[in-house]
Design a protein around this motif. Structure first.
Motif, PDB file in Angstrom:
ATOM      1  N   ASP A   1       0.777  -1.194   0.150  1.00  0.00           N
ATOM      2  CA  ASP A   1       0.096  -0.054   0.061  1.00  0.00           C
ATOM      3  C   ASP A   1       0.885   1.329   0.022  1.00  0.00           C
ATOM      4  O   ASP A   1       0.672   2.128  -0.715  1.00  0.00           O
ATOM      5  N   ASN A   2       1.659   1.309   1.107  1.00  0.00           N
ATOM      6  CA  ASN A   2       2.738   2.392   0.945  1.00  0.00           C
ATOM      7  C   ASN A   2       3.484   2.692  -0.220  1.00  0.00           C
ATOM      8  O   ASN A   2       3.876   3.694  -0.643  1.00  0.00           O
ATOM      9  N   LEU A   3       3.928   1.400  -0.829  1.00  0.00           N
ATOM     10  CA  LEU A   3       4.800   1.604  -2.159  1.00  0.00           C
ATOM     11  C   LEU A   3       3.923   2.189  -3.079  1.00  0.00           C
ATOM     12  O   LEU A   3       4.369   3.055  -3.907  1.00  0.00           O
ATOM     13  N   PHE A   4       2.782   1.810  -3.377  1.00  0.00           N
ATOM     14  CA  PHE A   4       1.794   2.387  -4.374  1.00  0.00           C
ATOM     15  C   PHE A   4       1.689   3.913  -4.129  1.00  0.00           C
ATOM     16  O   PHE A   4       1.752   4.561  -5.254  1.00  0.00           O
ATOM     17  N   ARG A   5       1.472   4.288  -3.032  1.00  0.00           N
ATOM     18  CA  ARG A   5       1.283   5.903  -2.829  1.00  0.00           C
ATOM     19  C   ARG A   5       2.628   6.487  -3.080  1.00  0.00           C
ATOM     20  O   ARG A   5       2.585   7.705  -3.725  1.00  0.00           O
ATOM     21  N   ALA A   6       3.678   6.015  -2.518  1.00  0.00           N
ATOM     22  CA  ALA A   6       5.006   6.731  -2.624  1.00  0.00           C
ATOM     23  C   ALA A   6       5.326   6.736  -4.194  1.00  0.00           C
ATOM     24  O   ALA A   6       5.910   7.620  -4.508  1.00  0.00           O
ATOM     25  N   VAL A   7       5.231   5.864  -5.014  1.00  0.00           N
ATOM     26  CA  VAL A   7       5.579   5.896  -6.421  1.00  0.00           C
ATOM     27  C   VAL A   7       4.666   7.053  -7.004  1.00  0.00           C
ATOM     28  O   VAL A   7       5.379   7.667  -7.853  1.00  0.00           O
ATOM     29  N   LEU A   8       3.158   6.791  -6.755  1.00  0.00           N
ATOM     30  CA  LEU A   8       2.473   7.762  -7.576  1.00  0.00           C
ATOM     31  C   LEU A   8       2.838   9.127  -7.214  1.00  0.00           C
ATOM     32  O   LEU A   8       2.476  10.101  -7.952  1.00  0.00           O
ATOM     33  N   LEU A   9       2.955   9.543  -5.742  1.00  0.00           N
ATOM     34  CA  LEU A   9       3.176  10.790  -5.189  1.00  0.00           C
ATOM     35  C   LEU A   9       4.543  11.391  -6.030  1.00  0.00           C
ATOM     36  O   LEU A   9       4.583  12.421  -6.446  1.00  0.00           O
ATOM     37  N   PHE A  10       5.604  10.631  -5.730  1.00  0.00           N
ATOM     38  CA  PHE A  10       6.911  11.077  -6.581  1.00  0.00           C
ATOM     39  C   PHE A  10       6.857  11.186  -8.038  1.00  0.00           C
ATOM     40  O   PHE A  10       7.221  12.074  -8.452  1.00  0.00           O
ATOM     41  N   ARG A  11       5.939  10.433  -8.701  1.00  0.00           N
ATOM     42  CA  ARG A  11       5.972  10.557 -10.112  1.00  0.00           C
ATOM     43  C   ARG A  11       5.172  11.849 -10.362  1.00  0.00           C
ATOM     44  O   ARG A  11       5.628  12.419 -11.101  1.00  0.00           O
ATOM     45  N   LYS A  12       4.089  12.366  -9.588  1.00  0.00           N
ATOM     46  CA  LYS A  12       3.726  13.697  -9.843  1.00  0.00           C
ATOM     47  C   LYS A  12       4.651  14.500  -9.704  1.00  0.00           C
ATOM     48  O   LYS A  12       4.430  15.704 -10.394  1.00  0.00           O
ATOM     49  N   ILE A  13       5.254  14.534  -8.756  1.00  0.00           N
ATOM     50  CA  ILE A  13       6.235  15.718  -8.275  1.00  0.00           C
ATOM     51  C   ILE A  13       7.287  15.691  -9.580  1.00  0.00           C
ATOM     52  O   ILE A  13       7.588  16.739 -10.144  1.00  0.00           O
ATOM     53  N   HIS A  14       7.825  14.605  -9.883  1.00  0.00           N
ATOM     54  CA  HIS A  14       8.852  14.398 -10.926  1.00  0.00           C
ATOM     55  C   HIS A  14       8.221  15.048 -12.211  1.00  0.00           C
ATOM     56  O   HIS A  14       9.034  15.740 -13.060  1.00  0.00           O
ATOM     57  N   LYS A  15       7.133  14.914 -12.465  1.00  0.00           N
ATOM     58  CA  LYS A  15       6.540  15.468 -13.991  1.00  0.00           C
ATOM     59  C   LYS A  15       5.676  16.818 -13.660  1.00  0.00           C
ATOM     60  O   LYS A  15       5.133  17.137 -14.627  1.00  0.00           O
ATOM     61  N   ASN A  16       6.165  17.530 -12.590  1.00  0.00           N
ATOM     62  CA  ASN A  16       5.485  18.807 -12.451  1.00  0.00           C
ATOM     63  C   ASN A  16       4.114  18.990 -12.608  1.00  0.00           C
ATOM     64  O   ASN A  16       3.585  19.724 -13.045  1.00  0.00           O
ATOM     65  N   GLN A  17       3.261  17.860 -11.815  1.00  0.00           N
ATOM     66  CA  GLN A  17       1.987  17.843 -11.918  1.00  0.00           C
ATOM     67  C   GLN A  17       1.407  17.931 -10.335  1.00  0.00           C
ATOM     68  O   GLN A  17       0.361  17.332 -10.043  1.00  0.00           O
ATOM     69  N   TRP A  18       2.153  18.532  -9.487  1.00  0.00           N
ATOM     70  CA  TRP A  18       1.857  18.424  -8.148  1.00  0.00           C
ATOM     71  C   TRP A  18       1.057  19.846  -7.541  1.00  0.00           C
ATOM     72  O   TRP A  18       0.443  19.634  -6.552  1.00  0.00           O
ATOM     73  N   ILE A  19       1.422  20.721  -8.243  1.00  0.00           N
ATOM     74  CA  ILE A  19       0.869  21.922  -7.719  1.00  0.00           C
ATOM     75  C   ILE A  19      -0.507  22.124  -8.193  1.00  0.00           C
ATOM     76  O   ILE A  19      -0.750  21.879  -9.430  1.00  0.00           O
ATOM     77  N   ASN A  20      -1.481  22.706  -7.493  1.00  0.00           N
ATOM     78  CA  ASN A  20      -2.790  22.859  -7.893  1.00  0.00           C
ATOM     79  C   ASN A  20      -3.050  24.171  -8.813  1.00  0.00           C
ATOM     80  O   ASN A  20      -3.015  25.238  -8.199  1.00  0.00           O
ATOM     81  N   LYS A  21      -3.081  23.959  -9.898  1.00  0.00           N
ATOM     82  CA  LYS A  21      -2.939  25.003 -11.254  1.00  0.00           C
ATOM     83  C   LYS A  21      -4.110  25.566 -11.114  1.00  0.00           C
ATOM     84  O   LYS A  21      -4.152  26.698 -11.684  1.00  0.00           O
ATOM     85  N   ASN A  22      -5.204  25.174 -10.736  1.00  0.00           N
ATOM     86  CA  ASN A  22      -6.436  26.127 -10.578  1.00  0.00           C
ATOM     87  C   ASN A  22      -6.496  27.106  -9.655  1.00  0.00           C
ATOM     88  O   ASN A  22      -7.301  27.874  -9.783  1.00  0.00           O
ATOM     89  N   ARG A  23      -5.669  26.835  -8.634  1.00  0.00           N
ATOM     90  CA  ARG A  23      -5.514  27.920  -7.546  1.00  0.00           C
ATOM     91  C   ARG A  23      -4.337  28.869  -7.940  1.00  0.00           C
ATOM     92  O   ARG A  23      -4.105  29.881  -7.590  1.00  0.00           O
ATOM     93  N   ILE A  24      -3.153  28.249  -8.566  1.00  0.00           N
ATOM     94  CA  ILE A  24      -2.007  28.762  -8.332  1.00  0.00           C
ATOM     95  C   ILE A  24      -1.432  29.144  -9.915  1.00  0.00           C
ATOM     96  O   ILE A  24      -1.616  27.942 -10.512  1.00  0.00           O
ATOM     97  N   LYS A  25      -1.476  30.220 -10.539  1.00  0.00           N
ATOM     98  CA  LYS A  25      -1.030  30.534 -11.815  1.00  0.00           C
ATOM     99  C   LYS A  25       0.175  30.326 -12.110  1.00  0.00           C
ATOM    100  O   LYS A  25       1.115  31.139 -11.392  1.00  0.00           O
ATOM    101  N   LEU A  26       0.636  29.440 -12.806  1.00  0.00           N
ATOM    102  CA  LEU A  26       2.253  29.224 -13.109  1.00  0.00           C
ATOM    103  C   LEU A  26       2.566  28.456 -14.309  1.00  0.00           C
ATOM    104  O   LEU A  26       1.561  27.781 -14.734  1.00  0.00           O
ATOM    105  N   SER A  27       3.696  28.238 -14.689  1.00  0.00           N
ATOM    106  CA  SER A  27       4.008  27.454 -15.885  1.00  0.00           C
ATOM    107  C   SER A  27       5.260  26.563 -15.062  1.00  0.00           C
ATOM    108  O   SER A  27       6.340  27.271 -14.962  1.00  0.00           O
ATOM    109  N   LEU A  28       5.315  25.579 -15.021  1.00  0.00           N
ATOM    110  CA  LEU A  28       6.682  24.558 -14.565  1.00  0.00           C
ATOM    111  C   LEU A  28       7.318  23.935 -15.580  1.00  0.00           C
ATOM    112  O   LEU A  28       8.203  23.205 -15.503  1.00  0.00           O
ATOM    113  N   GLU A  29       6.550  23.982 -17.088  1.00  0.00           N
ATOM    114  CA  GLU A  29       7.091  23.423 -18.194  1.00  0.00           C
ATOM    115  C   GLU A  29       8.471  24.046 -18.400  1.00  0.00           C
ATOM    116  O   GLU A  29       8.549  25.205 -18.426  1.00  0.00           O
TER     117      GLU A  29
END
Length: 455
Positions: free
Chosen positions: A427-455
């Motif tokens: 369970d923890n491995l599943f969550r850790a991998v997907l959380l890290f993947r989102k960070i690595h792909k710059n998909q972790w910040i709520n862009k609906n609330r925070i205007k930015l460009s990470l690309e």
């Protein structure tokens, strides 16, 4: 994207350590308090221990709500300070206090009216009910003290002050321990109050904590400018607090409900296995102090850096916080692997239970670095105002992967305690991998609330 070279790698590491260590120490004393309380109450009788335990299980749900307000408060004050929107930070602090008071009063009224019903729903036996109602009402009717403890501490953390909440926690824990002894057993002219004494000790300690925290908030950078004569409700700021806090609260509730689901399977494996699992969990809880400490630091710093549009530094902070947490929790994992069986002897003399605890903790040793990633990156996502994604992962992980895994590995394949803890690791491995993947792909910040460009 606006990203100035404002932080060096060394300064980021230093800020993380400075914020995390007091939070870890605070968590440690909170955990120790639970053990001390249980020890004192156990001297009265087993019924009293059960009454306190069931009451605290209900309070854990209350805490989930109050902590969610605290998380939102921490994030927004850190963000507005980072953006140099100090007036908004001050208003958010005031609104947080208002929301904490209202929420605490609501739960106090719920306790006053439904205390007995809530305890019965928890399956408390009639022989324990009277003691349970007595303890629960004394502790939970003044829930406003609990909510204010969370809210006021979070205001200070949002200003990067984790030392004051730590000091206050240590002080009130010492007060609580002294009052436990005096009020439970009696001293000089003070009569023995039994379980009611344990409850009143907790309430008095919390009251003192609220007074001290309120004093420090008034002296803080945000509190010194709050207009304490005008307590008007700000609909927009309250909406922000609630929108961010609700998923964080739901995530903790999802965890609690998930535990109930798979606990039923563990009970089927026998009393020894269930006892071993519970004791192993009580030993492992000390690792959470480390993880939550670094998560607190990450939430605060990421919120502040996003507020100042330092997005790449926010991401670097996420990585550094996680790396430090993984390092510290891996050391704790090594302790569990080498000394888990020895630690178990402090909890039980049953050799079969001790052997099962040893198996669980040896497996848990390898889970520790993975758990560090989950706890700290969850804090990072909350700092980035994205508390929904961890909620989704926790719900899937606990309700599906962990629960099904406990049944398949623990019962169906006959792996017992080993199967249970392997399922927890998956369970923890599943969550850790997907959380890290989102960070690595710059998909972790709520862009609906925070205007930015990470690309």
């Amino acid at each position: 994207m606006s990203d100035n070279n404002h932080y060096s790698n060394k300064s980021i590491l230093k800020m993380i350590i400075v914020l995390a260590i007091p939070a870890v120490i605070e968590n440690f004393f909170q955990t120790i308090l639970g053990f001390v309380d249980t020890f004192f109450v156990a001297q009265i009788g087993i019924n009293e221990v059960t009454a306190v335990g069931v009451s605290n299980a209900i309070l854990a749900i209350y805490f989930a709500v109050f902590m969610s307000i605290g998380i939102s408060t921490n994030v927004f004050i850190a963000k507005y300070n980072g953006a140099k929107e100090y007036e908004k930070a001050e208003k958010m602090a005031q609104q947080s206090i208002i929301l904490s008071i209202i929420t605490g009063l609501i739960f106090g009224v719920i306790t006053l009216i439904f205390a007995e019903l809530l305890l019965r729903l928890m399956g408390i036996e009639d022989t324990v009910l009277e003691q349970g109602v007595l303890y629960f009402k004394i502790v939970a009717i003044p829930s406003v003290l609990i909510s204010l403890m969370f809210g006021l501490s979070s205001i200070l953390r949002g200003t990067k002050d984790t030392k004051t909440p730590m000091k206050v926690t240590i002080l009130i824990n010492i007060i609580n321990i002294i009052l436990d002894y005096v009020l439970i057993f009696g001293f000089w002219f003070i009569p023995s109050l039994g379980i009611a004494g344990a409850a009143w000790a907790t309430v008095i300690a919390r009251l003192i904590g609220v007074i001290i925290l309120f004093y420090h908030v008034k002296k803080s950078s945000v509190g010194s400018k709050i207009n304490f004569t005008n307590w008007s409700w700000d609909k927009e700021l309250q909406k922000e607090l609630i929108q961010l806090g609700t998923p964080a609260m739901a995530e903790r509730l999802a965890m609690r409900i998930g535990q109930v689901l798979y606990f039923g399977f563990i009970v089927k494996l026998g009393t020894e296995t269930f006892a071993a699992h519970q004791i192993a969990g009580n030993i492992e809880i000390f690792s959470y102090m480390i993880g939550y400490g670094f998560a607190t630091a990450a939430t605060t710093l990421v919120g502040e850096m996003i507020g100042s549009k330092q997005y790449e530094f926010a991401k670097k902070t996420a990585y550094y916080s996680t790396a430090l947490g993984v390092g510290f929790m891996s050391i704790f994992g090594l302790f569990l692997f080498l000394f888990g069986e020895w630690t178990a002897t402090f909890f039980t003399n049953d050799n079969e239970v001790i052997q099962q605890i040893a198996i669980a903790l040896k497996i848990d040793a390898f889970i520790q670095p993975i758990l560090a990633v989950v706890l700290i990156l969850t804090g990072v996502f909350q700092g980035a105002e994205n508390s929904k994604y961890p909620l989704y992962l926790t719900t899937i992980g606990i309700w599906l992967i962990r629960t099904v895994g406990v049944y398949v590995l623990g019962i169906w394949l006959g792996m017992g305690i080993a199967g249970i803890w392997i399922a927890i690791g998956l369970d923890n491995l599943f969550r850790a991998v997907l959380l890290f993947r989102k960070i690595h792909k710059n998909q972790w910040i709520n862009k609906n609330r925070i205007k930015l460009s990470l690309e």
